[in-house]
Design a protein around this motif. Sequence first.
Motif, short mmCIF file in Angstrom:
data_model
loop_
_atom_site.label_atom_id
_atom_site.label_comp_id
_atom_site.label_asym_id
_atom_site.label_seq_id
_atom_site.Cartn_x
_atom_site.Cartn_y
_atom_site.Cartn_z
N ALA A 35 0.81 -1.22 0.00
CA ALA A 35 0.00 0.00 0.00
C ALA A 35 0.84 1.27 0.00
N GLY A 36 2.16 1.14 0.08
CA GLY A 36 3.01 2.33 0.23
C GLY A 36 3.81 2.72 -0.99
N GLY A 37 3.56 2.07 -2.11
CA GLY A 37 4.32 2.34 -3.33
C GLY A 37 4.58 1.03 -4.05
N GLN A 38 5.60 1.01 -4.88
CA GLN A 38 5.95 -0.22 -5.58
C GLN A 38 7.46 -0.37 -5.63
N PHE A 39 7.92 -1.52 -5.08
CA PHE A 39 9.33 -1.88 -5.17
C PHE A 39 10.20 -0.79 -4.54
N CYS A 40 11.18 -0.25 -5.26
CA CYS A 40 12.04 0.78 -4.65
C CYS A 40 11.40 2.16 -4.65
N ASP A 41 10.30 2.32 -5.36
CA ASP A 41 9.63 3.63 -5.47
C ASP A 41 8.56 3.74 -4.39
N ARG A 42 8.76 4.65 -3.46
CA ARG A 42 7.86 4.78 -2.33
C ARG A 42 7.08 6.08 -2.42
N GLY A 43 5.92 6.11 -1.82
CA GLY A 43 5.11 7.32 -1.80
C GLY A 43 3.80 7.14 -2.54
N ASP A 44 2.88 8.06 -2.30
CA ASP A 44 1.52 7.94 -2.83
C ASP A 44 1.46 7.86 -4.35
N SER A 45 2.32 8.57 -5.04
CA SER A 45 2.22 8.60 -6.50
C SER A 45 2.59 7.26 -7.13
N TYR A 46 3.23 6.37 -6.34
CA TYR A 46 3.64 5.07 -6.86
C TYR A 46 2.74 3.92 -6.40
N ARG A 47 1.62 4.25 -5.76
CA ARG A 47 0.69 3.20 -5.33
C ARG A 47 0.00 2.57 -6.54
N THR A 48 -0.55 1.37 -6.32
CA THR A 48 -1.31 0.71 -7.37
C THR A 48 -2.78 1.09 -7.28
N ALA A 49 -3.45 1.07 -8.42
CA ALA A 49 -4.89 1.33 -8.48
C ALA A 49 -5.40 0.99 -9.87
N ILE A 50 -6.68 0.76 -9.95
CA ILE A 50 -7.38 0.66 -11.24
C ILE A 50 -8.42 1.77 -11.25
N PHE A 51 -8.44 2.54 -12.32
CA PHE A 51 -9.45 3.59 -12.49
C PHE A 51 -10.48 3.06 -13.50
N ALA A 52 -11.68 2.75 -13.02
CA ALA A 52 -12.65 2.04 -13.85
C ALA A 52 -13.93 2.84 -14.04
N SER A 53 -14.42 2.84 -15.26
CA SER A 53 -15.74 3.39 -15.53
C SER A 53 -16.78 2.40 -15.03
N PRO A 54 -18.05 2.81 -14.91
CA PRO A 54 -19.08 1.89 -14.39
C PRO A 54 -19.15 0.56 -15.14
N ASP A 55 -18.97 0.60 -16.47
CA ASP A 55 -19.06 -0.65 -17.23
C ASP A 55 -17.78 -1.47 -17.19
N GLN A 56 -16.73 -0.95 -16.56
CA GLN A 56 -15.49 -1.71 -16.41
C GLN A 56 -15.34 -2.31 -15.01
N LYS A 57 -16.15 -1.85 -14.07
CA LYS A 57 -15.93 -2.25 -12.67
C LYS A 57 -16.13 -3.74 -12.44
N ALA A 58 -17.09 -4.36 -13.12
CA ALA A 58 -17.33 -5.78 -12.91
C ALA A 58 -16.10 -6.60 -13.32
N ALA A 59 -15.51 -6.25 -14.46
CA ALA A 59 -14.32 -6.96 -14.94
C ALA A 59 -13.16 -6.73 -13.99
N ALA A 60 -13.02 -5.50 -13.50
CA ALA A 60 -11.92 -5.19 -12.58
C ALA A 60 -12.10 -5.94 -11.25
N GLU A 61 -13.31 -5.96 -10.74
CA GLU A 61 -13.57 -6.65 -9.47
C GLU A 61 -13.37 -8.15 -9.62
N ALA A 62 -13.78 -8.71 -10.75
CA ALA A 62 -13.60 -10.15 -10.98
C ALA A 62 -12.12 -10.49 -11.05
N ALA A 63 -11.35 -9.66 -11.74
CA ALA A 63 -9.91 -9.90 -11.85
C ALA A 63 -9.24 -9.78 -10.49
N LYS A 64 -9.68 -8.82 -9.68
CA LYS A 64 -9.10 -8.65 -8.35
C LYS A 64 -9.41 -9.84 -7.46
#
Length: 219
Positions: free
Chosen positions: A113-142
Amino acid sequence: MTSLRTLKTISLGLMIALGLLAQSKTSHAQQLETITVAGGCFWCVEADFEKVSGVTEAVSGFAGGSVANPTYKQVVSGRTGHYEAVQITYDPSKVSAETLYDLFFRSVDPTDAGGQFCDRGDSYRTAIFASPDQKAAAEAAKAEAQADLGQTIVTPILDAAEFYPADGYHQDYYKQSGLILTRFGPKSKANAYKAYREACGRDARVKQLWGDAAPFAGS
């Protein structure tokens, strides 16, 4: 008169053919879709997904913040709320959004939750930005990724947000030939990228988490 009629027929046929070709190209262009993901360093995410069959383009940029048209320096300072993100354009007749999300989860450390690998900080966190019709696919993959990994995935699935492309310096960084000065001396951007990716431990950590399911580690 017959030859004039024949010429007109041929001309009409050519016009119809050209019109159908243009319509086909327009229809194909309209079929392309995009997803936006944040997976730490956007150079790496861009390089990974441009290898995927069916992906036509991956663009490095920023999403999820409160400042319009942010600069790279503003984002990495942590004051704009943006993530380093990549907008992936793909042909859904060749690859699905859920497949791309599956690949995404297995190309990052979604337990961090704090970044990725050697890159730390909020800008390096993971996320998916999904439109309403993409959320089901994103949730299923998660859900599938969490079941496969057997650990809690902290990557959030957020509402779609404005995507701002980064400046040209950051696009296709992994294959640029321009020279830059590094601590190891002058290197092309492509070689500097390889050195950074290895030193940051991205592939090693992804391989540790996902094993043979890691799609891009070492590629």
